[in-house]
Design an enzyme around this catalytic site. Structure first.
Site, mmCIF file in Angstrom:
data_model
loop_
_atom_site.group_PDB
_atom_site.id
_atom_site.type_symbol
_atom_site.label_atom_id
_atom_site.label_comp_id
_atom_site.label_asym_id
_atom_site.label_seq_id
_atom_site.Cartn_x
_atom_site.Cartn_y
_atom_site.Cartn_z
ATOM 1 C CG ASP A 1 -3.578 37.603 81.452
ATOM 2 O OD1 ASP A 1 -4.645 36.663 81.155
ATOM 3 O OD2 ASP A 1 -2.595 37.525 80.723
ATOM 4 C CD GLU B 1 -4.799 35.048 76.020
ATOM 5 O OE1 GLU B 1 -5.340 34.913 74.795
ATOM 6 O OE2 GLU B 1 -4.273 36.345 76.333
HETATM 7 ZN ZN LIG Z 1 -7.174 38.671 75.322
#
Ligand SMILES: [Zn+2]
Length: 385
Positions: A73, A135
Protein backbone atom coordinates in the site's frame (compact mmCIF):
# COMPACT_ATOMS: atom_id res chain seq x y z
CA UNK A 1 18.64 -6.30 -14.16
CA UNK A 2 18.07 -2.58 -13.58
CA UNK A 3 15.95 -2.41 -16.75
CA UNK A 4 13.77 -5.30 -15.58
CA UNK A 5 13.42 -3.68 -12.15
CA UNK A 6 12.38 -0.40 -13.76
CA UNK A 7 9.79 -2.17 -15.87
CA UNK A 8 8.35 -3.99 -12.87
CA UNK A 9 8.38 -0.80 -10.81
CA UNK A 10 6.56 1.08 -13.52
CA UNK A 11 3.90 -1.68 -13.54
CA UNK A 12 3.61 -1.53 -9.74
CA UNK A 13 3.28 2.28 -9.66
CA UNK A 14 0.35 1.99 -12.09
CA UNK A 15 -1.64 0.06 -9.44
CA UNK A 16 -3.07 2.87 -7.26
CA UNK A 17 -2.84 0.85 -4.05
CA UNK A 18 -3.70 3.66 -1.64
CA UNK A 19 -4.41 2.02 1.72
CA UNK A 20 -8.20 2.59 1.58
CA UNK A 21 -8.42 0.86 -1.81
CA UNK A 22 -7.92 -2.70 -2.99
CA UNK A 23 -4.44 -4.09 -3.63
CA UNK A 24 -5.66 -7.28 -5.30
CA UNK A 25 -4.57 -6.41 -8.85
CA UNK A 26 -1.06 -5.71 -7.69
CA UNK A 27 -0.97 -8.90 -5.63
CA UNK A 28 -2.10 -11.03 -8.61
CA UNK A 29 0.54 -9.38 -10.78
CA UNK A 30 3.27 -10.20 -8.24
CA UNK A 31 1.92 -13.72 -7.75
CA UNK A 32 2.07 -14.38 -11.48
CA UNK A 33 5.65 -13.15 -11.77
CA UNK A 34 6.80 -15.22 -8.81
CA UNK A 35 4.96 -18.32 -10.03
CA UNK A 36 6.76 -17.94 -13.36
CA UNK A 37 10.04 -18.38 -11.47
CA UNK A 38 8.76 -21.54 -9.81
CA UNK A 39 7.76 -20.05 -6.45
CA UNK A 40 5.04 -21.56 -4.32
CA UNK A 41 2.64 -18.66 -3.81
CA UNK A 42 -0.06 -18.25 -1.19
CA UNK A 43 -2.50 -15.35 -1.05
CA UNK A 44 -4.24 -14.49 2.21
CA UNK A 45 -7.30 -12.23 1.91
CA UNK A 46 -8.53 -9.93 4.65
CA UNK A 47 -12.10 -10.21 5.95
CA UNK A 48 -13.43 -7.76 3.33
CA UNK A 49 -11.92 -9.79 0.49
CA UNK A 50 -10.65 -6.53 -1.04
CA UNK A 51 -7.08 -6.76 0.19
CA UNK A 52 -4.56 -9.52 0.50
CA UNK A 53 -1.12 -10.48 1.69
CA UNK A 54 1.13 -12.52 -0.53
CA UNK A 55 3.61 -15.05 0.79
CA UNK A 56 5.79 -16.88 -1.70
CA UNK A 57 8.65 -19.31 -1.32
CA UNK A 58 11.44 -20.29 -3.65
CA UNK A 59 13.36 -23.37 -2.59
CA UNK A 60 12.54 -26.14 -0.13
CA UNK A 61 9.61 -26.00 2.33
CA UNK A 62 11.81 -26.19 5.41
CA UNK A 63 12.51 -23.95 8.39
CA UNK A 64 15.13 -21.26 8.04
CA UNK A 65 15.98 -19.06 5.10
CA UNK A 66 15.17 -15.44 4.66
CA UNK A 67 12.07 -13.28 4.20
CA UNK A 68 12.18 -10.27 1.89
CA UNK A 69 9.30 -8.12 2.99
CA UNK A 70 7.53 -5.05 1.68
CA UNK A 71 4.13 -3.42 1.97
CA UNK A 72 2.01 -3.04 -1.14
CA UNK A 73 0.00 0.00 0.00
CA UNK A 74 0.88 3.64 -0.47
CA UNK A 75 -0.27 6.87 1.16
CA UNK A 76 -2.85 9.07 -0.64
CA UNK A 77 -1.93 11.84 -3.09
CA UNK A 78 -4.90 14.01 -2.12
CA UNK A 79 -4.00 17.70 -1.69
CA UNK A 80 -0.46 17.10 -2.92
CA UNK A 81 0.96 19.09 -5.78
CA UNK A 82 2.62 16.63 -8.18
CA UNK A 83 4.63 17.64 -11.25
CA UNK A 84 3.48 14.51 -13.11
CA UNK A 85 0.79 11.85 -12.68
CA UNK A 86 1.69 10.07 -9.41
CA UNK A 87 0.50 6.72 -10.80
CA UNK A 88 2.53 6.88 -14.00
CA UNK A 89 6.23 6.35 -13.33
CA UNK A 90 8.42 8.98 -14.93
CA UNK A 91 12.20 9.13 -15.19
CA UNK A 92 13.86 12.52 -14.77
CA UNK A 93 17.51 13.24 -13.92
CA UNK A 94 18.45 9.76 -12.77
CA UNK A 95 15.36 9.46 -10.61
CA UNK A 96 12.13 7.55 -10.95
CA UNK A 97 9.10 9.55 -9.86
CA UNK A 98 5.74 8.17 -8.73
CA UNK A 99 3.71 7.37 -5.62
CA UNK A 100 5.36 4.42 -3.92
CA UNK A 101 8.66 4.54 -5.81
CA UNK A 102 10.65 4.73 -2.58
CA UNK A 103 7.96 3.70 -0.05
CA UNK A 104 8.23 0.93 -0.97
CA UNK A 105 7.52 -0.51 -4.36
CA UNK A 106 11.14 0.02 -5.45
CA UNK A 107 12.30 -2.67 -3.04
CA UNK A 108 9.46 -4.99 -4.05
CA UNK A 109 10.33 -4.54 -7.73
CA UNK A 110 14.01 -5.28 -7.03
CA UNK A 111 13.23 -8.50 -5.13
CA UNK A 112 10.87 -9.72 -7.85
CA UNK A 113 13.39 -8.85 -10.57
CA UNK A 114 15.96 -10.92 -8.67
CA UNK A 115 13.59 -13.87 -8.17
CA UNK A 116 14.90 -15.77 -11.24
CA UNK A 117 18.45 -15.36 -9.85
CA UNK A 118 17.39 -16.77 -6.46
CA UNK A 119 15.49 -19.58 -8.18
CA UNK A 120 18.57 -20.56 -10.16
CA UNK A 121 21.22 -20.14 -7.48
CA UNK A 122 19.60 -21.00 -4.15
CA UNK A 123 18.54 -24.59 -3.87
CA UNK A 124 18.91 -25.64 -0.22
CA UNK A 125 17.59 -22.56 1.59
CA UNK A 126 14.13 -21.06 1.28
CA UNK A 127 13.86 -17.49 0.01
CA UNK A 128 10.49 -16.05 1.00
CA UNK A 129 8.67 -13.00 -0.33
CA UNK A 130 6.16 -11.30 1.97
CA UNK A 131 4.07 -8.52 0.45
CA UNK A 132 1.51 -7.06 2.81
CA UNK A 133 -1.47 -4.67 2.82
CA UNK A 134 -2.36 -1.78 5.15
CA UNK A 135 1.09 -1.00 6.52
CA UNK A 136 0.48 2.73 6.32
CA UNK A 137 -2.62 2.39 8.48
CA UNK A 138 -0.93 0.49 11.33
CA UNK A 139 0.76 -2.64 9.96
CA UNK A 140 -2.59 -4.48 9.85
CA UNK A 141 -1.68 -6.83 6.99
CA UNK A 142 1.67 -7.86 8.45
CA UNK A 143 -0.06 -8.69 11.74
CA UNK A 144 -2.39 -11.07 9.89
CA UNK A 145 0.46 -12.52 7.85
CA UNK A 146 2.50 -13.30 10.95
CA UNK A 147 -0.52 -15.13 12.42
CA UNK A 148 -0.97 -17.13 9.21
CA UNK A 149 2.70 -18.14 9.21
CA UNK A 150 2.47 -19.27 12.83
CA UNK A 151 -0.61 -21.37 11.99
CA UNK A 152 1.22 -23.05 9.15
CA UNK A 153 4.33 -23.51 11.26
CA UNK A 154 6.51 -21.65 8.77
CA UNK A 155 9.64 -20.49 10.58
CA UNK A 156 12.06 -18.40 8.57
CA UNK A 157 15.33 -17.46 10.27
CA UNK A 158 15.98 -13.96 8.93
CA UNK A 159 14.00 -11.07 7.54
CA UNK A 160 14.84 -7.92 5.62
CA UNK A 161 12.18 -5.23 5.63
CA UNK A 162 12.94 -3.07 2.61
CA UNK A 163 11.63 0.29 3.87
CA UNK A 164 13.61 3.20 2.46
CA UNK A 165 16.76 3.59 4.57
CA UNK A 166 19.08 4.72 1.75
CA UNK A 167 20.39 1.13 2.02
CA UNK A 168 21.64 1.72 5.57
CA UNK A 169 21.22 -1.24 7.89
CA UNK A 170 18.68 -0.46 10.62
CA UNK A 171 18.51 -2.72 13.65
CA UNK A 172 15.98 -0.91 15.79
CA UNK A 173 13.09 1.49 16.06
CA UNK A 174 10.57 2.27 18.73
CA UNK A 175 7.06 0.92 18.60
CA UNK A 176 4.10 3.19 17.97
CA UNK A 177 0.90 2.62 19.90
CA UNK A 178 -2.04 4.95 19.33
CA UNK A 179 -5.23 5.05 21.36
CA UNK A 180 -8.48 6.98 21.69
CA UNK A 181 -9.99 6.82 25.16
CA UNK A 182 -13.65 7.85 25.39
CA UNK A 183 -15.52 8.88 28.52
CA UNK A 184 -19.29 8.62 28.83
CA UNK A 185 -20.67 10.65 31.72
CA UNK A 186 -24.04 12.20 32.53
CA UNK A 187 -25.23 15.62 31.37
CA UNK A 188 -26.63 18.08 33.87
CA UNK A 189 -26.82 21.73 34.91
CA UNK A 190 -23.49 23.29 35.79
CA UNK A 191 -24.98 24.60 39.04
CA UNK A 192 -25.51 21.05 40.37
CA UNK A 193 -22.24 19.21 39.66
CA UNK A 194 -23.06 16.30 41.98
CA UNK A 195 -26.11 15.32 39.94
CA UNK A 196 -24.14 14.67 36.78
CA UNK A 197 -20.91 12.92 35.79
CA UNK A 198 -18.54 15.34 34.15
CA UNK A 199 -16.68 13.42 31.42
CA UNK A 200 -14.21 16.29 30.90
CA UNK A 201 -13.18 16.17 34.55
CA UNK A 202 -12.63 12.42 34.43
CA UNK A 203 -10.71 12.79 31.18
CA UNK A 204 -8.51 15.38 32.89
CA UNK A 205 -7.78 12.95 35.74
CA UNK A 206 -6.95 10.28 33.17
CA UNK A 207 -4.55 12.66 31.45
CA UNK A 208 -2.91 13.44 34.82
CA UNK A 209 -2.37 9.74 35.40
CA UNK A 210 -0.89 9.43 31.90
CA UNK A 211 1.52 12.26 32.69
CA UNK A 212 2.63 10.52 35.91
CA UNK A 213 3.31 7.38 33.88
CA UNK A 214 5.13 9.46 31.28
CA UNK A 215 7.47 10.74 34.00
CA UNK A 216 7.94 7.27 35.48
CA UNK A 217 8.89 5.87 32.06
CA UNK A 218 11.90 8.20 31.87
CA UNK A 219 13.43 6.18 34.73
CA UNK A 220 12.71 2.81 33.12
CA UNK A 221 14.90 2.94 29.98
CA UNK A 222 17.31 0.03 29.60
CA UNK A 223 20.90 1.16 30.33
CA UNK A 224 21.93 0.11 26.86
CA UNK A 225 19.18 2.04 25.08
CA UNK A 226 20.49 3.97 22.06
CA UNK A 227 17.16 5.55 21.24
CA UNK A 228 16.66 9.30 21.29
CA UNK A 229 15.28 9.90 23.88
CA UNK A 230 16.31 6.55 25.44
CA UNK A 231 12.97 5.90 27.16
CA UNK A 232 9.41 5.14 26.13
CA UNK A 233 7.60 8.40 25.41
CA UNK A 234 3.95 9.34 25.91
CA UNK A 235 2.14 12.13 24.08
CA UNK A 236 -1.38 13.39 24.69
CA UNK A 237 -2.22 14.63 21.22
CA UNK A 238 -5.81 15.77 21.60
CA UNK A 239 -8.42 16.32 24.27
CA UNK A 240 -12.04 16.91 23.24
CA UNK A 241 -15.18 17.25 25.30
CA UNK A 242 -18.10 19.27 26.47
CA UNK A 243 -19.83 22.22 24.83
CA UNK A 244 -20.41 25.29 27.03
CA UNK A 245 -19.55 26.74 30.45
CA UNK A 246 -22.71 25.84 32.33
CA UNK A 247 -23.42 22.28 31.15
CA UNK A 248 -21.90 19.21 32.77
CA UNK A 249 -19.98 17.59 29.93
CA UNK A 250 -21.43 14.14 29.13
CA UNK A 251 -18.67 13.08 26.72
CA UNK A 252 -14.94 13.49 26.39
CA UNK A 253 -12.16 11.90 24.39
CA UNK A 254 -8.39 11.71 24.84
CA UNK A 255 -6.23 10.80 21.83
CA UNK A 256 -2.80 9.70 22.96
CA UNK A 257 0.18 7.63 21.90
CA UNK A 258 3.21 5.94 23.34
CA UNK A 259 6.40 4.88 21.61
CA UNK A 260 7.78 1.93 23.55
CA UNK A 261 11.48 1.06 23.56
CA UNK A 262 10.57 -2.34 25.02
CA UNK A 263 7.33 -4.32 25.03
CA UNK A 264 7.26 -4.44 28.85
CA UNK A 265 6.83 -0.65 29.02
CA UNK A 266 3.69 -0.85 26.90
CA UNK A 267 2.20 -3.52 29.18
CA UNK A 268 3.16 -1.45 32.22
CA UNK A 269 1.29 1.61 30.95
CA UNK A 270 -1.76 -0.35 29.80
CA UNK A 271 -2.07 -2.24 33.08
CA UNK A 272 -1.61 0.89 35.17
CA UNK A 273 -4.33 2.72 33.24
CA UNK A 274 -6.68 -0.24 33.37
CA UNK A 275 -6.29 -0.47 37.14
CA UNK A 276 -6.79 3.30 37.52
CA UNK A 277 -10.03 3.22 35.52
CA UNK A 278 -11.40 0.09 37.19
CA UNK A 279 -10.40 0.91 40.75
CA UNK A 280 -10.85 4.68 40.89
CA UNK A 281 -12.50 6.47 37.98
CA UNK A 282 -15.31 4.07 37.05
CA UNK A 283 -16.50 3.39 40.62
CA UNK A 284 -16.70 7.15 41.24
CA UNK A 285 -18.54 7.76 37.97
CA UNK A 286 -20.97 4.88 38.47
CA UNK A 287 -21.91 5.98 41.97
CA UNK A 288 -23.87 8.75 40.25
CA UNK A 289 -24.57 7.15 36.87
CA UNK A 290 -24.40 3.32 36.61
CA UNK A 291 -24.06 3.43 32.79
CA UNK A 292 -20.90 5.56 32.87
CA UNK A 293 -18.18 4.15 30.64
CA UNK A 294 -14.53 4.49 29.76
CA UNK A 295 -13.55 2.74 26.54
CA UNK A 296 -10.17 2.69 24.90
CA UNK A 297 -10.01 2.09 21.18
CA UNK A 298 -6.71 0.73 19.89
CA UNK A 299 -6.03 2.81 16.79
CA UNK A 300 -2.79 0.97 16.12
CA UNK A 301 -0.17 -0.98 18.03
CA UNK A 302 2.92 -1.28 15.89
CA UNK A 303 5.57 -3.24 17.74
CA UNK A 304 9.06 -1.80 17.92
CA UNK A 305 12.15 -3.46 16.50
CA UNK A 306 14.23 -4.08 19.60
CA UNK A 307 17.98 -3.93 18.91
CA UNK A 308 19.63 -7.15 20.08
CA UNK A 309 23.30 -8.11 20.49
CA UNK A 310 23.05 -11.25 18.44
CA UNK A 311 21.35 -10.44 15.15
CA UNK A 312 22.27 -12.79 12.29
CA UNK A 313 20.47 -10.58 9.74
CA UNK A 314 22.56 -7.56 10.76
CA UNK A 315 25.74 -9.64 10.64
CA UNK A 316 24.92 -10.99 7.18
CA UNK A 317 24.06 -7.59 5.73
CA UNK A 318 27.16 -6.01 7.23
CA UNK A 319 29.25 -8.69 5.51
CA UNK A 320 27.44 -8.21 2.20
CA UNK A 321 27.56 -4.41 2.17
CA UNK A 322 30.85 -3.81 4.00
CA UNK A 323 29.01 -1.55 6.45
CA UNK A 324 30.66 -1.31 9.84
CA UNK A 325 27.59 -0.81 11.94
CA UNK A 326 23.84 -0.56 12.10
CA UNK A 327 21.63 2.35 13.08
CA UNK A 328 18.30 3.15 14.63
CA UNK A 329 15.52 5.13 12.97
CA UNK A 330 12.66 7.16 14.40
CA UNK A 331 9.96 5.72 12.10
CA UNK A 332 8.00 2.51 12.61
CA UNK A 333 7.90 -0.52 10.31
CA UNK A 334 6.57 -4.08 10.20
CA UNK A 335 9.91 -5.37 11.49
CA UNK A 336 8.81 -5.83 15.11
CA UNK A 337 6.06 -8.22 14.01
CA UNK A 338 8.58 -10.47 12.29
CA UNK A 339 10.91 -10.19 15.27
CA UNK A 340 8.05 -11.33 17.52
CA UNK A 341 8.09 -14.61 15.55
CA UNK A 342 11.68 -15.21 16.60
CA UNK A 343 13.36 -14.02 13.41
CA UNK A 344 16.49 -11.89 13.27
CA UNK A 345 15.39 -8.75 11.46
CA UNK A 346 16.84 -5.63 9.92
CA UNK A 347 15.28 -2.82 7.95
CA UNK A 348 17.26 -2.02 4.81
CA UNK A 349 15.97 -0.74 1.52
CA UNK A 350 16.55 1.65 -1.36
CA UNK A 351 15.46 5.28 -1.42
CA UNK A 352 15.23 7.86 1.31
CA UNK A 353 12.51 8.26 3.91
CA UNK A 354 12.87 11.99 3.15
CA UNK A 355 10.94 11.40 -0.07
CA UNK A 356 8.30 9.11 1.40
CA UNK A 357 4.72 10.35 1.68
CA UNK A 358 5.54 13.60 -0.18
CA UNK A 359 4.54 15.06 -3.53
CA UNK A 360 7.02 14.12 -6.27
CA UNK A 361 8.15 11.03 -4.35
CA UNK A 362 11.12 9.49 -6.14
CA UNK A 363 13.80 6.86 -5.94
CA UNK A 364 17.29 7.45 -7.31
CA UNK A 365 18.38 4.88 -9.90
CA UNK A 366 21.69 4.30 -8.12
CA UNK A 367 19.76 3.35 -4.97
CA UNK A 368 17.93 0.68 -6.96
CA UNK A 369 21.27 -0.53 -8.39
CA UNK A 370 22.75 -0.77 -4.89
CA UNK A 371 19.75 -2.76 -3.76
CA UNK A 372 20.08 -5.15 -6.72
CA UNK A 373 23.79 -5.63 -5.96
CA UNK A 374 22.98 -6.49 -2.36
CA UNK A 375 20.27 -8.97 -3.40
CA UNK A 376 22.61 -10.57 -5.93
CA UNK A 377 25.30 -11.08 -3.28
CA UNK A 378 22.65 -12.37 -0.92
CA UNK A 379 21.68 -14.99 -3.49
CA UNK A 380 25.31 -16.00 -3.96
CA UNK A 381 25.87 -16.30 -0.21
CA UNK A 382 22.71 -18.34 0.34
CA UNK A 383 23.73 -20.57 -2.60
CA UNK A 384 26.94 -21.47 -0.78
CA UNK A 385 24.78 -22.56 2.14
ZN1 LIG B 1 6.70 2.25 4.04
Amino acid sequence: MLETTKQILSDLIAFPTVSVDSNLDMISYLAARLKDCGAKVEIFHDETGKKANLFATLGPAVDGGIVLSGHSDVVPVTDQDWTSDPFVMEQRDGRLYGRGTCDMKGFIAATVAMAPHFAQRVTDTPVHFAFTYDEETGCIGAGHLVEALKERNINPRLAIIGEPTSMRIIEGHKGCHEYSTRFQGLEGHGSAPDLGVNAVEYAARYVSRLLELKAKLTTMAPDTSRFEPPWTTVNVGALHGGSVHNVIAPKAQVDWEMRPVQASDASFVKEALKAYCEDELLPAMRKVFPDAQIDTEVVGEVAGLVPVDDNAARKLLMELTGANGADLVPFGTEAGLFQSMGMDVVVCGPGSIEQAHKADEFIALDQLSDCLKLLEKLGDTLAKG
